[in-house]
Design a protein around this motif. Structure first.
Motif, PDB file in Angstrom:
ATOM      1  N   MET B   1     -24.126 -67.105  64.095  1.00  0.00           N
ATOM      2  CA  MET B   1     -25.492 -66.864  64.601  1.00  0.00           C
ATOM      3  C   MET B   1     -26.138 -65.674  63.888  1.00  0.00           C
ATOM      4  O   MET B   1     -27.336 -65.670  63.599  1.00  0.00           O
ATOM      5  N   ASN B   2     -25.274 -64.647  63.636  1.00  0.00           N
ATOM      6  CA  ASN B   2     -25.799 -63.455  62.953  1.00  0.00           C
ATOM      7  C   ASN B   2     -26.354 -63.798  61.583  1.00  0.00           C
ATOM      8  O   ASN B   2     -27.366 -63.268  61.166  1.00  0.00           O
ATOM      9  N   ALA B   3     -25.589 -64.697  60.913  1.00  0.00           N
ATOM     10  CA  ALA B   3     -25.996 -65.091  59.555  1.00  0.00           C
ATOM     11  C   ALA B   3     -27.383 -65.729  59.593  1.00  0.00           C
ATOM     12  O   ALA B   3     -28.229 -65.439  58.752  1.00  0.00           O
ATOM     13  N   ARG B   4     -27.597 -66.557  60.618  1.00  0.00           N
ATOM     14  CA  ARG B   4     -28.877 -67.236  60.732  1.00  0.00           C
ATOM     15  C   ARG B   4     -30.000 -66.224  60.973  1.00  0.00           C
ATOM     16  O   ARG B   4     -31.053 -66.256  60.356  1.00  0.00           O
ATOM     17  N   PHE B  81     -36.793 -72.574  54.122  1.00  0.00           N
ATOM     18  CA  PHE B  81     -36.882 -74.042  54.085  1.00  0.00           C
ATOM     19  C   PHE B  81     -35.690 -74.667  54.801  1.00  0.00           C
ATOM     20  O   PHE B  81     -35.838 -75.635  55.551  1.00  0.00           O
ATOM     21  N   ALA B  82     -34.507 -74.089  54.521  1.00  0.00           N
ATOM     22  CA  ALA B  82     -33.277 -74.615  55.125  1.00  0.00           C
ATOM     23  C   ALA B  82     -33.354 -74.506  56.649  1.00  0.00           C
ATOM     24  O   ALA B  82     -32.961 -75.437  57.362  1.00  0.00           O
ATOM     25  N   ILE B  83     -33.893 -73.373  57.135  1.00  0.00           N
ATOM     26  CA  ILE B  83     -34.020 -73.190  58.597  1.00  0.00           C
ATOM     27  C   ILE B  83     -34.978 -74.234  59.177  1.00  0.00           C
ATOM     28  O   ILE B  83     -34.690 -74.866  60.194  1.00  0.00           O
ATOM     29  N   LYS B  93     -23.913 -79.950  66.104  1.00  0.00           N
ATOM     30  CA  LYS B  93     -24.068 -79.084  67.272  1.00  0.00           C
ATOM     31  C   LYS B  93     -24.333 -77.642  66.850  1.00  0.00           C
ATOM     32  O   LYS B  93     -25.133 -76.936  67.428  1.00  0.00           O
ATOM     33  N   GLU B  94     -23.564 -77.234  65.821  1.00  0.00           N
ATOM     34  CA  GLU B  94     -23.689 -75.846  65.350  1.00  0.00           C
ATOM     35  C   GLU B  94     -24.902 -75.693  64.439  1.00  0.00           C
ATOM     36  O   GLU B  94     -25.001 -76.346  63.398  1.00  0.00           O
ATOM     37  N   GLU B  95     -25.793 -74.779  64.829  1.00  0.00           N
ATOM     38  CA  GLU B  95     -27.020 -74.608  64.041  1.00  0.00           C
ATOM     39  C   GLU B  95     -26.730 -73.874  62.721  1.00  0.00           C
ATOM     40  O   GLU B  95     -27.342 -74.174  61.687  1.00  0.00           O
ATOM     41  N   ASP B  96     -25.805 -72.903  62.800  1.00  0.00           N
ATOM     42  CA  ASP B  96     -25.438 -72.126  61.594  1.00  0.00           C
ATOM     43  C   ASP B  96     -24.947 -73.027  60.468  1.00  0.00           C
ATOM     44  O   ASP B  96     -25.362 -72.904  59.321  1.00  0.00           O
ATOM     45  N   GLY B  97     -24.031 -73.933  60.857  1.00  0.00           N
ATOM     46  CA  GLY B  97     -23.456 -74.857  59.875  1.00  0.00           C
ATOM     47  C   GLY B  97     -24.512 -75.760  59.283  1.00  0.00           C
ATOM     48  O   GLY B  97     -24.525 -76.016  58.075  1.00  0.00           O
ATOM     49  N   ARG B 147     -18.604 -77.529  49.645  1.00  0.00           N
ATOM     50  CA  ARG B 147     -18.904 -76.650  50.780  1.00  0.00           C
ATOM     51  C   ARG B 147     -19.628 -77.430  51.885  1.00  0.00           C
ATOM     52  O   ARG B 147     -19.332 -77.268  53.064  1.00  0.00           O
ATOM     53  N   ILE B 148     -20.549 -78.303  51.461  1.00  0.00           N
ATOM     54  CA  ILE B 148     -21.276 -79.135  52.439  1.00  0.00           C
ATOM     55  C   ILE B 148     -20.288 -80.025  53.195  1.00  0.00           C
ATOM     56  O   ILE B 148     -20.318 -80.117  54.427  1.00  0.00           O
ATOM     57  N   LEU B 149     -19.379 -80.655  52.415  1.00  0.00           N
ATOM     58  CA  LEU B 149     -18.398 -81.552  53.041  1.00  0.00           C
ATOM     59  C   LEU B 149     -17.507 -80.798  54.014  1.00  0.00           C
ATOM     60  O   LEU B 149     -17.178 -81.299  55.093  1.00  0.00           O
ATOM     61  N   GLN B 150     -17.112 -79.570  53.609  1.00  0.00           N
ATOM     62  CA  GLN B 150     -16.238 -78.748  54.477  1.00  0.00           C
ATOM     63  C   GLN B 150     -16.920 -78.472  55.813  1.00  0.00           C
ATOM     64  O   GLN B 150     -16.272 -78.455  56.853  1.00  0.00           O
ATOM     65  N   ILE B 151     -18.219 -78.234  55.774  1.00  0.00           N
ATOM     66  CA  ILE B 151     -18.953 -77.925  57.013  1.00  0.00           C
ATOM     67  C   ILE B 151     -19.131 -79.192  57.855  1.00  0.00           C
ATOM     68  O   ILE B 151     -18.938 -79.173  59.068  1.00  0.00           O
ATOM     69  N   ILE B 152     -19.480 -80.286  57.183  1.00  0.00           N
ATOM     70  CA  ILE B 152     -19.767 -81.522  57.928  1.00  0.00           C
ATOM     71  C   ILE B 152     -18.496 -82.121  58.538  1.00  0.00           C
ATOM     72  O   ILE B 152     -18.479 -82.513  59.715  1.00  0.00           O
ATOM     73  N   LEU B 153     -17.431 -82.195  57.715  1.00  0.00           N
ATOM     74  CA  LEU B 153     -16.202 -82.872  58.196  1.00  0.00           C
ATOM     75  C   LEU B 153     -15.315 -81.943  59.030  1.00  0.00           C
ATOM     76  O   LEU B 153     -15.241 -80.779  58.821  1.00  0.00           O
TER      77      LEU B 153
END
Lengths: 202, 153
Positions: B1-4, B81-83, B93-97, B147-153
């Motif tokens: 959350m902090n990162a966001r 843009f990403a936000i 579920k996780e907004e950060d990811g 990295r995307i795959l690591q977050i999604i899977l």
């Protein structure tokens, strides 16, 4: 008179001023195009004819002779003469070309400003600077094409050095042009950025 | 959350001011690229191979300087843009990811675009340089995709 009425009156007079300024600048630009257009066109036609005669007739003849005059090949001397003639023609209409490009830029700036519906004196000036710079780079590039081959006949390094100088100048000219247009684009991007901020805050 | 929070904080406060200078740098870079690749380099090609390389180098350097000046601000814009995208298209579920996924995706797009702009210059210098840069770009994109795959899977 209430304050509101005063502000309204001021904005309408400003609007009229801007319109009048735009119309005046447009008329001036159109006049410049009418006045100098024919002269510039005639000079360009003359330059192209000289270029064609030189390229198709005089240079092939000079090359076929293969003679040397005071240590210099004849085709180099012919090229030098043609390059000087072209330079005289181009530089004699240089002032008019500048006025003409200014005029074209003015007309385009007026049309763009009218299309966006947000004409003001400052933005008109910005559009004019931006278009002036871009048109100028195009004109110089085209003028260079006329000279390149003849200068190459004199010495192969001359067109290369000239081109490098033109490229460096073009970078700065384009930088100046986009600086003018960036302040116009900035207005739209800041609106868009505000929207983005709102979306990211939600 | 902090990162966001961090990313949105820096992005939101600077996105407005970034817009203007980014427009200036990127529009200049684009014009220089257009004139360089479509006008000056073909003219230089008719003179000699050395002139072509030299003109390519001048255009390459000016394009790179402008792009390097724009990159930090473009990065901030990509974060914002990403936000926005993460809030619009929710699939985790996780907004950060989710923000990280969109950020990585936008970074891949940006890297590919930048490479495509550099392609004519690199090819003029030497096809091998272009090949090396392409390999680096592909590896970088694979890393981001991983990295995307690591977050999604």
């Amino acid at each position: 008179m209430s304050k509101k009425e005063e502000v309204k009156n001021e904005s309408t007079t400003e609007g009229k001023d801007i319109e009048a300024y735009g119309a005046e600048a447009y008329a001036e630009s159109a006049k410049a195009v009418r006045e100098f257009g024919a002269r510039v066109a005639l000079s360009i036609v003359a330059a192209i004819i000289i270029w064609l005669f030189g390229e198709m007739i005089f240079l092939p003849i000079a090359k076929s002779l293969g003679q040397v005059f005071y240590g210099y090949p004849v085709h180099s001397i012919i090229s030098f003469i043609i390059a000087v003639a072209l330079a005289i023609i181009i530089f004699s209409v240089f002032f008019y070309i500048r006025r003409l490009t200014n005029g074209i830029a003015g007309i385009l700036a007026f049309e763009i400003g009218k299309a966006s519906g947000e004409v003001n004196i400052e933005s008109f000036r910005h559009y004019r600077i931006a278009l002036d710079g871009i048109i100028y780079v195009i004109v110089v590039s085209l003028a260079y094409l006329l000279f390149a081959n003849y200068l190459g006949q004199i010495h192969p390094a001359i067109p290369a050095i000239l081109l490098i100088l033109i490229v460096i100048w073009a970078v700065f000219a384009l930088w100046r042009s986009t600086r003018a247009i960036a302040s116009e684009l900035g207005r739209y991007t800041s609106k868009w950025a505000e929207e983005l901020e709102k979306h990211s805050k939600k | 959350m902090n990162a966001r929070k961090e990313s949105s904080g820096t992005g939101e406060t600077n996105v407005k001011s970034s817009g203007h200078s980014v427009t200036h740098y990127l529009s200049t870079a684009l014009l220089i690229w257009l004139f360089g690749v479509l006008v000056f380099i073909p003219i230089a090609d008719t003179i000699s191979a050395q002139t072509k390389v030299f003109v390519s180098l001048i255009v390459f350097i000016s394009f790179t300087i402008l792009l390097l000046k724009a990159v930090p601000r473009v990065k901030r814009l990509l974060e914002v843009f990403a936000i926005v995208l993460a809030k619009k298209f929710k699939f985790m579920k996780e907004e950060d990811g989710q923000i990280m996924v969109f950020k990585s995706f936008l970074q891949i797009m940006f890297i590919i675009f930048v490479y495509l702009f550099y392609f004519p210059f690199l090819n003029n210098f030497h096809p091998a340089i272009n090949g090396i840069v392409l390999i680096v770009v592909l590896l970088w994109c694979f890393f981001l995709f991983f990295r995307i795959l690591q977050i999604i899977l």
